[in-house]
Design an enzyme around this catalytic site. Structure first.
Site, PDB file in Angstrom:
ATOM      1  N   LEU A  54       6.811 141.920  57.049  1.00  0.00           N
ATOM      2  CA  LEU A  54       6.393 141.727  58.435  1.00  0.00           C
ATOM      3  C   LEU A  54       7.125 142.727  59.322  1.00  0.00           C
ATOM      4  CD1 LEU A  54       6.089 137.855  58.854  1.00  0.00           C
ATOM      5  CD2 LEU A  54       4.271 139.559  58.759  1.00  0.00           C
ATOM      6  N   HIS A  55       6.890 143.983  59.068  1.00  0.00           N
ATOM      7  CA  HIS A  55       7.504 145.060  59.836  1.00  0.00           C
ATOM      8  C   HIS A  55       6.418 145.991  60.341  1.00  0.00           C
ATOM      9  CE1 HIS A  55      11.611 144.041  58.801  1.00  0.00           C
ATOM     10  NE2 HIS A  55      11.155 143.753  57.592  1.00  0.00           N
ATOM     11  N   ALA A  56       6.695 146.703  61.406  1.00  0.00           N
ATOM     12  CA  ALA A  56       5.838 147.742  61.970  1.00  0.00           C
ATOM     13  C   ALA A  56       4.407 147.258  62.200  1.00  0.00           C
ATOM     14  CB  ALA A  56       5.899 148.993  61.113  1.00  0.00           C
TER      15      ALA A  56
END
Length: 89
Positions: free
Chosen positions: A14-16
């Site tokens: 759950l990044h960028a």
């Protein structure tokens, strides 16, 4: 209160980009949603900074909670989002 668990499918976690898209999806539900990793506190799922701070990598199980009208439908939509690899698109 409705509650669901989901396993993060995106290869970057759950990044960028997946985090940005998830925050948009949370806001579209119109329901306050919290997210937590195992052993962690419930946090605002509508905040990109919160999501990136979770450290939720691919394979991490997260717990989503929501309360109010439409909570079950909102969580079903968000679980489907988390369990889709958005990096593969």
């Amino acid at each position: 209160m409705a509650e669901r668990t989901a396993t993060v499918a995106s290869s970057s976690g759950l990044h960028a980009r997946p985090a940005k898209l998830f925050v948009q999806a949370v806001k579209e539900t119109g329901v306050p949603v919290t997210i937590a990793v195992p052993g962690g506190p419930d946090q605002n799922a509508g905040s990109i900074l919160t999501l990136m701070g979770l450290g939720a990598t691919q394979g991490t199980v997260v717990t989503l909670k929501a309360e109010g009208e439409g909570a079950d439908e909102a969580l079903d939509k968000l679980v489907a989002f988390i369990e889709t690899d958005h990096d593969a698109e």
